[in-house]
Every structure is written in C-alpha cells, then in structure tokens.
Design a protein around this motif. Structure first.
Motif, PDB file in Angstrom:
ATOM      1  N   PHE B  53      -7.130  -3.416  -4.379  1.00 54.88           N
ATOM      2  CA  PHE B  53      -7.391  -1.894  -5.028  1.00 54.88           C
ATOM      3  C   PHE B  53      -9.019  -1.208  -5.018  1.00 54.88           C
ATOM      4  N   SER B  54      -9.744  -1.754  -4.545  1.00 58.26           N
ATOM      5  CA  SER B  54     -11.146  -1.108  -4.010  1.00 58.26           C
ATOM      6  C   SER B  54     -10.669  -0.246  -2.153  1.00 58.26           C
ATOM      7  N   LYS B  55      -9.986  -0.806  -2.060  1.00 62.63           N
ATOM      8  CA  LYS B  55      -9.498  -1.090  -0.827  1.00 62.63           C
ATOM      9  C   LYS B  55      -8.698   1.140  -0.369  1.00 62.63           C
ATOM     10  N   GLU B  56      -8.074   1.388   0.429  1.00 64.58           N
ATOM     11  CA  GLU B  56      -7.889   3.008   1.343  1.00 64.58           C
ATOM     12  C   GLU B  56      -6.269   2.021   1.262  1.00 64.58           C
ATOM     13  N   THR B  57      -5.571   2.386   1.003  1.00 62.37           N
ATOM     14  CA  THR B  57      -3.847   2.802   1.365  1.00 62.37           C
ATOM     15  C   THR B  57      -3.952   3.472   2.286  1.00 62.37           C
ATOM     16  N   LEU B  58      -3.134   2.830   3.559  1.00 57.45           N
ATOM     17  CA  LEU B  58      -3.008   2.895   4.709  1.00 57.45           C
ATOM     18  C   LEU B  58      -1.085   3.540   4.411  1.00 57.45           C
ATOM     19  N   VAL B  59      -0.433   4.418   5.137  1.00 57.40           N
ATOM     20  CA  VAL B  59       0.707   4.484   4.950  1.00 57.40           C
ATOM     21  C   VAL B  59       1.330   5.072   6.630  1.00 57.40           C
ATOM     22  N   PRO B  60       2.328   3.744   6.913  1.00 57.57           N
ATOM     23  CA  PRO B  60       2.834   4.513   8.183  1.00 57.57           C
ATOM     24  C   PRO B  60       3.238   5.841   8.507  1.00 57.57           C
ATOM     25  N   GLU B  61       3.534   6.309   9.354  1.00 58.75           N
ATOM     26  CA  GLU B  61       3.880   7.269   9.830  1.00 58.75           C
ATOM     27  C   GLU B  61       5.410   8.020   9.155  1.00 58.75           C
ATOM     28  N   GLN B  62       5.963   7.259   9.764  1.00 58.80           N
ATOM     29  CA  GLN B  62       7.513   7.213   9.673  1.00 58.80           C
ATOM     30  C   GLN B  62       8.874   6.746   7.991  1.00 58.80           C
ATOM     31  N   ALA B  63       7.375   6.474   7.461  1.00 62.63           N
ATOM     32  CA  ALA B  63       7.173   5.960   6.413  1.00 62.63           C
ATOM     33  C   ALA B  63       7.273   6.851   4.581  1.00 62.63           C
ATOM     34  N   SER B  64       7.987   6.964   3.926  1.00 62.43           N
ATOM     35  CA  SER B  64       8.158   8.179   3.097  1.00 62.43           C
ATOM     36  C   SER B  64       7.570   7.587   1.567  1.00 62.43           C
ATOM     37  N   TRP B  65       8.012   8.907   0.579  1.00 64.88           N
ATOM     38  CA  TRP B  65       7.536   8.487  -0.771  1.00 64.88           C
ATOM     39  C   TRP B  65       7.756   6.971  -1.484  1.00 64.88           C
ATOM     40  N   VAL B  66       9.017   6.517  -1.012  1.00 66.57           N
ATOM     41  CA  VAL B  66       9.390   5.306  -1.091  1.00 66.57           C
ATOM     42  C   VAL B  66       8.791   4.045  -0.703  1.00 66.57           C
ATOM     43  N   PHE B  67       8.288   3.786  -0.004  1.00 67.86           N
ATOM     44  CA  PHE B  67       6.832   2.902   0.463  1.00 67.86           C
ATOM     45  C   PHE B  67       6.084   3.015  -0.437  1.00 67.86           C
ATOM     46  N   LEU B  68       5.745   4.160  -0.668  1.00 65.04           N
ATOM     47  CA  LEU B  68       4.366   4.393  -2.199  1.00 65.04           C
ATOM     48  C   LEU B  68       4.613   3.601  -3.249  1.00 65.04           C
ATOM     49  N   ALA B  69       6.504   4.056  -3.472  1.00 67.85           N
ATOM     50  CA  ALA B  69       6.835   3.958  -4.454  1.00 67.85           C
ATOM     51  C   ALA B  69       7.639   2.418  -4.340  1.00 67.85           C
ATOM     52  N   ALA B  70       7.655   1.784  -4.131  1.00 67.24           N
ATOM     53  CA  ALA B  70       8.155   0.124  -4.016  1.00 67.24           C
ATOM     54  C   ALA B  70       7.226  -0.543  -4.906  1.00 67.24           C
ATOM     55  N   PRO B  71       5.795  -0.796  -4.554  1.00 66.86           N
ATOM     56  CA  PRO B  71       5.077  -1.588  -5.066  1.00 66.86           C
ATOM     57  C   PRO B  71       4.874  -0.843  -6.278  1.00 66.86           C
ATOM     58  N   VAL B  72       5.389  -0.040  -7.153  1.00 63.16           N
ATOM     59  CA  VAL B  72       5.698   0.189  -8.581  1.00 63.16           C
ATOM     60  C   VAL B  72       6.649  -0.109  -9.049  1.00 63.16           C
ATOM     61  N   VAL B  73       7.493  -0.030  -8.584  1.00 64.96           N
ATOM     62  CA  VAL B  73       8.654  -0.195  -9.277  1.00 64.96           C
ATOM     63  C   VAL B  73       8.920  -1.580  -9.241  1.00 64.96           C
ATOM     64  N   ALA B  74       8.624  -2.346  -8.292  1.00 64.95           N
ATOM     65  CA  ALA B  74       8.706  -3.633  -8.023  1.00 64.95           C
ATOM     66  C   ALA B  74       7.338  -4.166  -9.742  1.00 64.95           C
ATOM     67  N   PHE B  75       6.900  -3.636  -9.457  1.00 62.71           N
ATOM     68  CA  PHE B  75       5.933  -4.602 -10.646  1.00 62.71           C
ATOM     69  C   PHE B  75       6.206  -3.930 -12.162  1.00 62.71           C
ATOM     70  N   THR B  76       6.534  -3.064 -12.419  1.00 57.57           N
ATOM     71  CA  THR B  76       7.546  -2.224 -13.483  1.00 57.57           C
ATOM     72  C   THR B  76       8.325  -3.241 -14.058  1.00 57.57           C
TER      73      THR B  76
END
Lengths: 229, 318
Positions: B53-76
């Motif tokens: 949680f204290s680390k930076e979140t990196l997103v691959p260049e090709q990835a869209s918002w789905v990449f970041l939304a997926a962990p939240v959706v799964a956790f929910t």
C-alpha cells in the motif's frame, strides 16, 4: 427483528443400513474408476484388494443387521481369497515383470472417466426401472450394476493383460455386491462355488500373463495383432 | 447483550476482511514447518499488504482504466459474498437471502473475470497466459460447482447455503448420507483448484510457465497489487466457509444473537479453518503438481464425484 427461520422441506435421509450399504457400494464403484486411470499394475492390484475389503465390509454389515450367520462365513472366505490370496498371487506373478501399464489406455483419462460415468448412470437407471418393492437399498443395487458395467469398460479400454485380469476380478466384486444386497441368505455352498470359479480364473489369468509376457516381453495386448495357425 | 442482525452481518464482513491475511499467514507457516523450514511469520501477509500500500502503482502503457478498476471490482465482489453465506450464525441474516449459492458463485466468477480482463490488456505475455489458463480451468471446474449446487437443491429444495448447513446439522443421517459426502468431497477438490493449490498449481512458485492464477497479477504493483493479494486471501476464507460451514462441519455456529455466542463462533471457525489449512498443507507436501494437460484429469475426478452424488440421490435417494 428476530433471527429469520428457515422453513424448507428437506429430502429425508436414508435409513442407517441403506446409507452405509450405499456408501460401501459407492466405494466399490469409485475403486474401479481409480483402476481405470492407474499407471501401475500393482496399484490396480491394491485397489482391487481395497475394493474386495469393501465387499467384505458389506457382507459383515448384512450379517449383523439381517442376522445371517452364513454371511459371516462368506465375509471370512472373501477376505481370505480376495483381499489376501488373489492380490498376493497376482503380485507374485508380476514379480520381476515391468509393471508399468501407463499408456495402455485406448482413450485419454478424462474421456474414459466421462464414458465410464455415462455407463455407470446407465447401470443405475436400468436398476431404477426394475420394480423392486422391498426395503432393499436400491442405490446399492444400482451401484453394483454400475460396478459391473465399469469393469467391462476397464477390460475394453485398457490394452494390457493385468488391467484385463483385474477388470474381470472387479466385475466379480460388482456381482458379489449385487448378490449380497439382493440375496444375503444365498446358501454358503453357492457362494463357495463362486469363489472356486474366481480361483480358477486367477490361475487362468496367471498363466496367461506369464505366457504373454514370456513371448512378447510386454504386458500390452496391442502386439497381439496377428492370427497364426 | 444481543446484537442486531445488521451488526452481525457487519461483523461477518469484518472477520473476512480482517482475518483473511492471518489465515493465509498461518497456513504458509504450517506448510513451512512441515517442510522443515522456519517459514514466514504468521503476520507476514499484513506486513506485505502494508508495504504494497505504501508503494507506487505502475500501469503498463497499453493498459486502460480497466487495469486499475479490476482489483477494486474483485475486492468489492469478495466483500459481497460473505454477506450471503453462513459464517457465524445458523440462522439466515437479512442480506443472506439476497443470493443463493449460484449468486455467490456469480460474484466470485465476476471477480475472476475482472482480474483476467485486466491481465489480458496489459500486453504482458505471462499475465495473458495466466488469464487464458485461469479462464479455461474455471470453465472446467464450473460443472462440478453446478452439480454440487444441484445436490443441495435436491436435498433442501432450495439452493441456499444456510438451508444445506441446517439440513446437515439436523441429523447424523443427513450429515453422512453418501450424496452429501460426495458433494462435499467434490467441493473440496474444487476449493483445492480455486485456491491455487497442489495438484493444480504451486501457489508459492516463481516459475512462470507453471503458473495459472498467480501469473495474472504479475503486472500489478502497489495498492492495486495489495488489493489483489488481500482479495485472494478473502476468497480463500470464503471458500473455506462454504466447505466447512455448509458441507463438512457446520457445527459451532451461533444459534442466537447473543454477543458472546456470536464472537465465540469466530475462533471456532478459525480453528476449523486451520484444520482444513493443515490438510491442504499436507496435500501440498505429499503430492506433486500435475502437468498442465493432466489437470483435466483432476477436474474430471471432481466432476465424477459430483455427478455420482446426483445419480445416487436421484435413483436411490441415498
């Protein structure tokens, strides 16, 4: 708001006797499914010993619950012949022989399992269609039928002599379960005749395995592809 | 003191969220001890989560918002499923009737789907490989779950997990009826597969070629990775709850709203869960991982048990 109560009508559990008899018959069938996929001949022999032990357990249960003293004798003879003598004889015959039978499957394991499942279902439904109106555990009878059919499948789908011999012995176990469930008061003499038949089969298969291995150097029956006069 | 049903519902969710990393840590510790290693601390997963949680979140260049939304959706999704299943009480809680076993399975499938979609759009070869494999094997284990649900439905005339647990508790005959035992065992195999355990997957492996579930999260980092790891631990608790409190040992739950009785159900559940965890650790140490194309045999075995359960239930009411 108080605790919400569940009001569901549940399917009544079978009586204890039927439940245990069904569970034992189920183990007999499951042992056969395990034989279908086992890669070593000695594993198959051990599975057969386990399956026979289940049959012995069923005989003891019936003897105790139906008060049939003869069934104790049947259980004792079964234990001696099927759990001790036959596995020991077959393992002895296989001593010094390469017992790897993996690869003798004519189909992939998952496909064999699905076919065996369909065959087992066929066996169960056939027995359901027979109008048996008594206190017999119907599922155990159906499972005995399934065990017989899956044993046939074992003989057909594994192309090695050990699987075919074990398949035949397992088939006899299926018949034993059916006879125990249907006619536990079968005269001891008739049961002993069955055991004698089985012993003859063991000797026959024993000779067959030795001769086949001696001639071809393998347990596979795939090499038997020519008829010679 | 009597708790309100809504408070109990909240406690259930908090238990899964708060104690899931503990269960993962305890199982890893047991596994290491069985292998003669000292192993990580039991609380290690909490430290790992704090670090991520204290680390930076990196997103691959090709990835869209789905990449970041997926962990939240799964956790929910993993937060919703605990509302539907019997964790602490024998009686159904108000939100417990929102969905049946299939409802819970849909949420678990949605979580798996979102993680797989995120993995697929990273462009990373191993993440995509994991995504493809996870979906394939999920489809293969799905029939087993369905047939287990059918068993529950035939026995209880509902497919509510609370009803099956209540039935198994009602009499010894119900708890040991062959179809119930077979369904429980088939579900046990499904849990082995879904929690990425041997013989399906080595959950602690770093070898990408053998990975299935683990490979999907390789491209995630920081808080997103923390949510995925936490979610994975929660999924494990959820599956253990279903296995233990619905099929294998639905005893030790609170039958009243009394606070002490409800809170006592928490350590009782974790005691049972540690027992199951020990069994899983034993399996991990006793068997080897199956080759990828042999996994279908494992799935076929689970399917066989569930179908046999249905057959003997249908034919002999066993």
């Amino acid at each position: 708001m108080g605790p919400a109560l569940l009001a569901v009508s549940t399917l009544a559990a079978p009586p204890a006797f039927s439940g245990v008899a069904d569970a034992i018959a189920l183990l007999v069938v499951l042992a056969e499914f395990a034989m279908l996929r086992s890669a070593l001949a000695r594993t198959q022999v051990r599975l057969y010993a386990f399956q026979s032990l289940c049959v012995v357990g069923l005989a003891v249960l019936l003897a105790a619950l139906r008060h049939v003293p003869e069934a104790y004798a049947v259980a004792g003879i079964s234990f001696l012949i099927k759990v001790v003598v036959i596995p020991a004889v077959v393992l002895r015959l296989l001593a010094g022989v390469e017992t790897e039978v993996a690869g003798s499957e004519r189909l992939k394991v998952a496909s064999m399992t699905l076919i065996a499942l369909a065959v087992a279902a066929f066996g169960l439904f056939i027995l359901e269609a027979v109008p048996v109106t008594s206190t017999l555990p119907v599922a155990a009878l159906g499972l005995a039928m399934a065990a017989v059919l899956v044993a046939f499948l074992l003989v057909i789908l594994r192309a090695d002599v050990v699987s075919q011999a074990i398949g035949f012995f397992a088939l006899e176990n299926g018949v034993s379960v059916a006879s125990l469930v249907l006619a536990s008061r079968l005269p001891l003499l008739a049961e002993v005749t069955f055991f004698f038949d089985l012993l003859v089969a063991v000797v026959f298969f024993g000779v067959l395995v030795r001769v086949h291995h001696g001639r071809t150097g393998t347990l596979s029956t795939e090499v038997l592809d020519r008829l010679r006069g | 003191m009597e708790l309100s049903v809504y408070t109990i519902q909240l406690v259930q969710d908090l238990m899964v969220v708060g104690l899931a990393p503990f269960l993962s840590g305890a199982i890893s510790h047991m596994e290491a001890r069985l292998q003669g290693r000292r192993g990580p601390r039991i609380l290690q997963p909490y430290y790992d989560l704090a670090k991520l949680f204290s680390k930076e979140t990196l997103v691959p260049e090709q990835a869209s918002w789905v990449f970041l939304a997926a962990p939240v959706v799964a956790f929910t999704c993993y937060l919703i499923v605990p509302l539907l299943i019997p964790e602490l009480t024998t009686f159904g809680l108000p939100l417990g009737y929102m969905g049946d076993i299939l409802g819970g399975a849909f949420f678990l499938a949605l979580a798996a789907f979102s993680i797989s979609v995120a993995a697929a759009e990273t462009g990373g070869p191993y993440a995509q490989l994991g995504s493809s494999r996870a979906m394939t094997f999920a489809a293969l284990i799905e029939p087993t779950i369905l047939f287990v649900t059918f068993v529950v439905a035939i026995i209880t005339t509902t497919d509510l997990p609370y009803a099956e647990a209540a039935t198994a508790r009602a009499s010894l005959g119900q708890a040991v009826r062959p179809s119930h035992i077979l369904a429980a065992f088939a579900f046990f195999l499904a849990v082995l597969s879904d929690t990425a355990r041997i013989p399906v997957e080595t959950h602690s492996s770093t070898l990408e070629f053998g990975m299935i579930d683990e490979a999907r999260t390789l491209e995630h980092s920081g808080a997103a990775m923390a949510l995925l790891k936490w979610g994975s631990a929660m999924k494990q608790v959820i599956l253990y709850v279903l296995l233990i409190n619905v099929f294998a040992a639905p005893w030790g739950l609170s039958s009243t709203r009394d606070a002490s009785s409800v809170l006592l159900a928490i350590p009782i559940f974790f005691g049972k869960a540690l027992g199951v965890g020990f069994l899983f650790a034993l399996i991990d140490n006793s068997f080897s991982k199956l080759r990828l194309f042999k996994i279908t045999e494992f799935m076929a075995a689970a399917f066989l048990l569930s179908v046999l359960a249905i057959l003997i239930l249908y034919v002999g009411h066993a």
